[in-house]
Write a protein that holds these residues in place. Structure first.
Motif, mmCIF file in Angstrom:
data_model
loop_
_atom_site.group_PDB
_atom_site.id
_atom_site.type_symbol
_atom_site.label_atom_id
_atom_site.label_comp_id
_atom_site.label_asym_id
_atom_site.label_seq_id
_atom_site.Cartn_x
_atom_site.Cartn_y
_atom_site.Cartn_z
ATOM 1 N N ARG A 111 0.579 -0.657 -0.312
ATOM 2 C CA ARG A 111 -0.029 -0.070 0.429
ATOM 3 C C ARG A 111 0.911 0.931 -0.192
ATOM 4 N N TYR A 112 1.741 0.879 0.771
ATOM 5 C CA TYR A 112 2.577 2.451 0.928
ATOM 6 C C TYR A 112 3.292 2.308 -0.826
ATOM 7 N N LYS A 113 4.297 1.808 -1.089
ATOM 8 C CA LYS A 113 4.300 1.772 -2.171
ATOM 9 C C LYS A 113 3.260 2.284 -3.474
ATOM 10 N N LEU A 114 2.055 1.696 -3.306
ATOM 11 C CA LEU A 114 1.015 2.057 -4.593
ATOM 12 C C LEU A 114 0.248 3.572 -4.268
ATOM 13 N N SER A 115 0.804 4.077 -2.941
ATOM 14 C CA SER A 115 0.096 5.876 -2.518
ATOM 15 C C SER A 115 0.917 6.552 -3.510
ATOM 16 N N LYS A 116 2.247 5.805 -2.870
ATOM 17 C CA LYS A 116 3.543 7.165 -3.347
ATOM 18 C C LYS A 116 3.307 7.291 -4.974
ATOM 19 N N ARG A 117 3.400 6.048 -5.292
ATOM 20 C CA ARG A 117 3.751 5.988 -6.694
ATOM 21 C C ARG A 117 2.204 6.750 -7.392
ATOM 22 N N ALA A 118 1.201 6.838 -6.511
ATOM 23 C CA ALA A 118 -0.465 7.300 -7.143
ATOM 24 C C ALA A 118 -0.153 9.337 -7.213
ATOM 25 N N LYS A 119 0.684 9.120 -6.078
ATOM 26 C CA LYS A 119 1.102 10.237 -5.344
ATOM 27 C C LYS A 119 1.958 11.368 -6.706
ATOM 28 N N ALA A 120 3.166 10.417 -6.808
ATOM 29 C CA ALA A 120 3.692 10.956 -7.934
ATOM 30 C C ALA A 120 3.387 11.329 -9.414
ATOM 31 N N MET A 121 2.618 10.297 -9.429
ATOM 32 C CA MET A 121 2.175 9.971 -10.970
ATOM 33 C C MET A 121 0.404 10.875 -11.198
ATOM 34 N N ALA A 122 -0.314 11.619 -10.099
ATOM 35 C CA ALA A 122 -1.128 13.097 -9.911
ATOM 36 C C ALA A 122 -0.197 14.063 -10.581
ATOM 37 N N GLN A 123 1.031 13.913 -9.699
ATOM 38 C CA GLN A 123 2.069 15.414 -10.172
ATOM 39 C C GLN A 123 2.119 15.318 -11.504
ATOM 40 N N GLU A 124 2.479 14.327 -12.144
ATOM 41 C CA GLU A 124 2.974 14.068 -13.388
ATOM 42 C C GLU A 124 1.648 14.157 -14.329
ATOM 43 N N VAL A 125 0.512 14.199 -13.835
ATOM 44 C CA VAL A 125 -0.865 14.503 -14.721
ATOM 45 C C VAL A 125 -0.980 15.610 -14.998
ATOM 46 N N VAL A 126 -0.306 16.321 -13.369
ATOM 47 C CA VAL A 126 -0.726 17.719 -13.448
ATOM 48 C C VAL A 126 -0.032 18.853 -14.572
ATOM 49 N N GLU A 127 1.160 18.415 -14.590
ATOM 50 C CA GLU A 127 2.057 19.586 -15.159
ATOM 51 C C GLU A 127 1.453 18.665 -16.694
ATOM 52 N N ILE A 128 1.381 18.039 -17.502
ATOM 53 C CA ILE A 128 1.085 17.160 -18.742
ATOM 54 C C ILE A 128 -0.542 18.394 -18.851
ATOM 55 N N TYR A 129 -0.927 17.880 -17.859
ATOM 56 C CA TYR A 129 -2.938 18.919 -18.244
ATOM 57 C C TYR A 129 -2.595 20.303 -18.397
ATOM 58 N N GLY A 130 -1.241 21.052 -17.442
ATOM 59 C CA GLY A 130 -1.113 22.314 -17.753
ATOM 60 C C GLY A 130 -0.688 22.400 -18.990
ATOM 61 N N LYS A 131 -0.483 21.788 -19.142
ATOM 62 C CA LYS A 131 0.386 22.131 -21.091
ATOM 63 C C LYS A 131 -0.343 22.480 -22.363
ATOM 64 N N ARG A 132 -1.271 21.951 -21.730
ATOM 65 C CA ARG A 132 -2.541 21.802 -22.701
ATOM 66 C C ARG A 132 -2.906 22.502 -23.546
ATOM 67 N N ASN A 133 -2.905 24.031 -23.493
ATOM 68 C CA ASN A 133 -3.301 25.199 -24.299
ATOM 69 C C ASN A 133 -1.913 25.607 -25.011
ATOM 70 N N PHE A 134 -2.637 25.174 -26.488
ATOM 71 C CA PHE A 134 -1.658 25.851 -27.731
ATOM 72 C C PHE A 134 -2.589 27.030 -28.653
ATOM 73 N N ASP A 135 -1.949 27.514 -29.225
ATOM 74 C CA ASP A 135 -2.368 28.758 -30.298
ATOM 75 C C ASP A 135 -3.473 28.187 -30.947
ATOM 76 N N ARG A 136 -2.681 27.061 -32.048
ATOM 77 C CA ARG A 136 -3.130 26.625 -32.727
ATOM 78 C C ARG A 136 -3.012 24.863 -32.753
ATOM 79 N N VAL A 137 -3.901 24.037 -33.119
ATOM 80 C CA VAL A 137 -3.578 22.487 -33.286
ATOM 81 C C VAL A 137 -2.717 22.186 -34.575
ATOM 82 N N SER A 138 -3.423 22.845 -35.598
ATOM 83 C CA SER A 138 -2.638 22.511 -37.179
ATOM 84 C C SER A 138 -2.570 24.070 -37.633
#
Length: 761
Positions: A111-138
């Protein structure tokens, strides 16, 4: 010692605090296990929705052939990677739950390992989500210039077309050539050739860009501008055509390596309106070496004079073998033992009817592909009846060929229609006679003006490839396919009733006849004519009979008082019928007729043209002197004509054209005591003759200064009894053949004609 103990004590406390902090941090992963898993799931849901939204935008862009931005593609890959990792994480987490349920005791370390990985992955997902805005897609990109593959309708493998394509490619490789012209009448395959040149140039990487646009007679400036701009990858948002033209011109001039193919050009200023800079015309050719233009047009003079094309390639019709091969390929007709002889014979007949015209062959083959023998035979029969063509597969051909006609002026349209009704190779004189009678030409004061107008119209129609060169410059011809299309137009345009090369089984009803302005019966089998022709609006009547014994009723023209042109061919007239009713008649042609009594012609006071060419007539009546408006007298090939009364010719004060080749030559020698009641050449003095064909067997018949007194523009003059008219050429407009005895000196008039002649002997 105290210092050492104090320092050590401080380190121990810090270490204790660190251990406590680390322990608490690790314990927090354990205690917040469910919260961390839930937070990861929430962040994953947001990223998944955003990823789905971006995918929709990408799909839409790709459907519009747009290029996806590299940074968007990178973001997409990064999002997919984290989503794949979280998928594996959830599988592990699900397995951990299963194991716990089996042992009824949670695995704290797992549980300890899974919780720690979940926390880290959530942070990585937030960072990727934060880069979602683009002037244009194509972003939009210029479309590909041409399709990679040729379809079966291409002329690939057709010898003459391959040769033309290679010629064009040679010109395009030449750095001193900026503009190439491709000329030919509608339907011969200019567009197909241009498309193959574009594909070949692209495949050989000759140019960075290859753009092809159709101009057409119905010029749509906005559409053409948008097409070319799109191919260049630019937007044209200006409201006015002029502003767009300026921007497009500026953009095209930026291209250093471009082949621009402009198909179906009709007018010089069409390109100016669109915004296309003409390379090599008033520009630095060195600067424009990398920019080339290929123009296709039906008008050679447009390419030569206005577009300054030094290299113009003519496109003619296909040979019979080429036409057959193209037809077989498109119709998918195998000429082998599996194909019935009837189908093969019909195929050959259809190809012959297409007369080598590529467009006609393609249309016919497409219409017949997959059809049975009965349908092929019906199609072939329809080709023999031009007026039924509008309900066959040839309709597409008719529309394209008709477009050439639609763009003509009203005057040239009527000349075109009139020419189509005449023989296969009409002469300038033929067209002149009918045009003068129907008042087709505007601003004409005399027959010479008419000749100039007709010649100019014929030249223009030749340059448009609607008329073709014949065996001499005095004649022209019309392609049979064009002729059929035009004749299908004529009933509506000229309101004419036309029968060609078939039997006339019955005359139109009285109501229809009353609406017609013209009747043309060419090489038609006619058993009999009505006693009276009810044609109150008729302006012309042309009848070329296959039987000379056809009887013309005496009151036939009683109700046709509006007639301006009357022409009979191959009819026997003991006397002429009811001409006294035709007081508006201006042209009378009695060709290849047997004429006994033509005194009735005297009643035609407004007659301008009288033609008796190739007719059997022995004597002209002196009563014809009443034709004071006569401007043209055609007695060519009246080989049995022996008598022209004195003073008859001199009475035609407006006579501008006198054609007597292979005809009367019994001229009276002025002052001679011989009994000869014929006209003398002196009668021609003072007449405004500008065109003269004449045979003078003896130079003594020739007045001293006859030709000095005449302003001849065209002539064929034979002097001497041994000349045969068949030896006279038709390549030049001025021909003098002179046969003299050794002791006879040249008269001044002969010397004048001799100097002006371009063909003399």
């Amino acid at each position: 010692m105290d210092i050492t103990c104090g320092t050590l004590s401080g380190l121990v406390e810090k270490l204790r605090d660190l251990v406590i902090d680390l322990t608490w941090e690790q314990l927090r992963y354990l205690f917040q296990y469910h919260r961390n898993i839930e937070e990861l799931n929430e962040r994953l849901e947001e990223l998944t929705l955003e990823r789905s939204s971006k995918q929709h935008q990408i799909d839409n862009a790709r459907n519009n052939l747009e290029q996806i931005e590299k940074k968007v593609e990178h973001w997409l890959r990064t999002a997919d990677e984290i989503l794949e990792q979280t998928q594996m994480f959830h599988e592990e987490e699900s397995q951990a739950k299963t194991d716990c349920s089996v042992t009824s005791c949670p695995n704290l370390w797992l549980r300890y390992k899974l919780s720690k990985r979940a926390k880290a992955m959530a942070q990585e997902v937030v960072e990727i989500y934060g880069k979602r805005n683009f002037d244009r897609v194509s972003y939009p990109v210029p479309p590909r210039s041409m399709p990679e593959l040729l379809n079966k309708e291409s002329s690939e493998g057709v010898g003459s077309r391959t040769q033309i394509v290679n010629q064009i490619m040679e010109h395009l490789h030449n750095p001193s050539v900026n503009i190439v012209g491709l000329c030919g009448h509608g339907g011969v395959g200019k567009t197909t050739i241009a498309e193959e040149v574009a594909m070949k140039a692209k495949n050989q990487n000759m140019f960075k860009r290859v753009i092809m646009a159709t101009i057409s007679s119905e010029l749509n400036v906005v559409k053409i501008q948008a097409w070319i701009a799109g191919m260049l990858g630019m937007q044209l948002n200006d409201e006015s055509e002029e502003a767009r033209a300026c921007r497009l011109c500026e953009r095209l001039q930026q291209e250093e390596n471009l082949l621009l193919i402009l198909d179906d050009l009709w007018k010089q200023n069409d390109l100016v309106k669109v915004g296309i800079p003409i390379v090599g015309v008033g520009n630095d050719s060195k600067k424009n070496e990398g920019r080339k233009i290929l123009l296709t047009s039906r008008d050679r003079m447009l390419l030569l004079n206005h577009m300054k094309c030094k290299d113009i390639i003519e496109v003619g019709v296909l040979s019979e073998n080429e036409a057959l091969e193209l037809f077989k390929r498109i119709s998918e007709l195998p000429i082998d033992s599996s194909t019935s002889d009837n189908l093969i014979s019909v195929a050959y007949e259809i190809v012959r009817k297409c007369h080598g015209l590529t467009l006609a062959i393609v249309a016919a083959a497409n219409a017949l592909r997959g059809k049975n023998l009965d349908e092929w035979q019906d199609f072939c029969k329809r080709l023999n009846h031009p007026l039924r063509r509008n309900i066959t597969g040839i309709k597409e051909v008719d529309e394209i060929l008709k477009s050439s006609y639609d763009c003509l002026s009203s005057e040239k349209k009527r000349i075109f229609l009139l020419s189509a009704m005449l023989s296969h190779d009409p002469s300038i004189e033929d067209l002149l006679m009918y045009s003068m009678g129907l008042d087709i030409l505007d601003g004409i004061e005399n027959i010479e003006d008419g000749h100039i107008g007709v010649s100019a119209a014929v030249s223009k129609l030749k340059s448009l490839n609607l008329f073709l060169d014949s065996f001499s410059s005095h004649y022209f011809t019309i392609h049979d396919v064009f002729r059929d299309v035009v004749l299908s137009i004529t009933p509506n345009e000229l309101k004419a009733f036309i029968v060609r090369h078939r039997s006339l089984k019955e005359w139109p009803g009285k109501n229809k006849l009353e609406d017609y302005k013209g009747i043309c019966l060419q090489k038609s089998d006619i058993s009999d004519l009505p006693e009276e022709l009810h044609g109150p609006r008729l302006e012309f009547f042309l009848l070329d009979s296959t039987e000379r014994d056809l009887a013309i009723p005496m009151m036939f023209f009683k109700s046709s008082k509006e007639l301006k042109v009357l022409a009979f061919t191959n009819v026997h007239f003991s006397s002429l019928p009811s001409l006294m009713f035709l007081q508006k008649l201006k042209t009378l042609c009695l060709h290849s007729c047997l004429l006994e009594d033509i005194i009735e012609v005297r009643s035609l006071k407004k007659l301008k043209v009288l033609s008796l060419a190739y007719s059997e007539i022995q004597q002209l009546p002196i009563e014809l002197a009443d034709l004071t408006s006569l401007e043209m007298l055609n007695l060519a090939h009246c080989s049995k004509l022996k008598v022209i009364p004195p003073k008859l010719l001199s009475s035609f004060k407006k006579l501008g054209v006198l054609l007597m080749g292979n005809s009367f030559d019994q001229w009276k020698v002025e002052g001679s005591t011989e009994a000869n009641e014929n006209a003398s050449l002196d009668e021609l003095k003072g007449l405004p003759i500008c065109s003269l064909d004449i045979h003078i067997p003896n130079v003594s018949m020739l007045p001293e200064t006859l030709f000095l007194d005449m302003n001849l523009k065209r002539y064929k003059i034979l002097i001497g009894k041994h000349w045969e008219w068949g030896t006279v050429g038709y390549k030049t407009s001025k021909v003098l053949k002179l046969e003299l005895e050794s002791d006879i000196h040249l008269k001044p008039g002969i010397i004048s004609a001799f100097k002006a002649s371009s063909d003399w002997k």
